[in-house]
Design a protein around this motif. Sequence first.
Motif, PDB file in Angstrom:
ATOM      1  N   LEU A 149      -1.223   0.808   0.658  1.00 14.11           N
ATOM      2  CA  LEU A 149      -0.730   0.268   1.925  1.00 14.11           C
ATOM      3  C   LEU A 149      -0.649   1.348   3.000  1.00 14.11           C
ATOM      4  O   LEU A 149      -1.070   1.139   4.144  1.00 14.11           O
ATOM      5  N   ARG A 150      -0.116   2.485   2.650  1.00 12.18           N
ATOM      6  CA  ARG A 150       0.069   3.583   3.610  1.00 12.18           C
ATOM      7  C   ARG A 150      -1.271   4.095   4.140  1.00 12.18           C
ATOM      8  O   ARG A 150      -1.416   4.411   5.315  1.00 12.18           O
ATOM      9  N   ASP A 151      -2.283   4.176   3.251  1.00 11.19           N
ATOM     10  CA  ASP A 151      -3.583   4.749   3.621  1.00 11.19           C
ATOM     11  C   ASP A 151      -4.576   3.736   4.193  1.00 11.19           C
ATOM     12  O   ASP A 151      -5.637   4.116   4.671  1.00 11.19           O
ATOM     13  N   PHE A 152      -4.249   2.460   4.138  1.00  8.26           N
ATOM     14  CA  PHE A 152      -5.174   1.410   4.558  1.00  8.26           C
ATOM     15  C   PHE A 152      -5.455   1.470   6.060  1.00  8.26           C
ATOM     16  O   PHE A 152      -4.535   1.551   6.873  1.00  8.26           O
ATOM     17  N   ASP A 153      -6.737   1.427   6.419  1.00  5.42           N
ATOM     18  CA  ASP A 153      -7.141   1.348   7.821  1.00  5.42           C
ATOM     19  C   ASP A 153      -8.344   0.438   7.935  1.00  5.42           C
ATOM     20  O   ASP A 153      -9.478   0.847   7.644  1.00  5.42           O
TER      21      ASP A 153
END
Length: 158
Positions: A149-153
């Motif tokens: 979630l944190r790294d999703f782009d």
Amino acid sequence: MTAPIIKQLPLSFGQADKTDVRTQFAALCYRVKNDKIQVLLVTSRGSGRWILPKGWPMDGKTPAESAAREAWEEAGVHGTPDPRPLGLFSYSKVLDDVDYDLPCVAMVYGVKVKSLADAFPEAGQRTRKWVSRKKAASMVDEPELSRILRDFDPRALY
């Protein structure tokens, strides 16, 4: 452009034998609003924890299509799934009819949300909430999912 690789954390299954592990498909539902990425979390039916919509493989559907179907059933999402997996996370599924938790691996697929329905199969059983990636990462219990979630782009997907 190719999608960036999200760093995968090691999985943890506790004492489970590898043949006991089951696979599910999860939908990371997202939208871009005012140039900010938001993800949609839902509550689990049992404990009320914040999770991604997810479920078992479906006959005749690809993993991404299965994830999108779960997004519809659990969150009322009308959207487009990306066929490329974003990563996977491990967790223990609590089963009502047995004395143990079932170890699972969930493969995560991005689903670009076009709209949300007010009426959907599990509408009365779950709460849904739009949050930032950082907030979503802090709301879920699974470390691997938090990292995804944190790294999703999604801007890097297309």
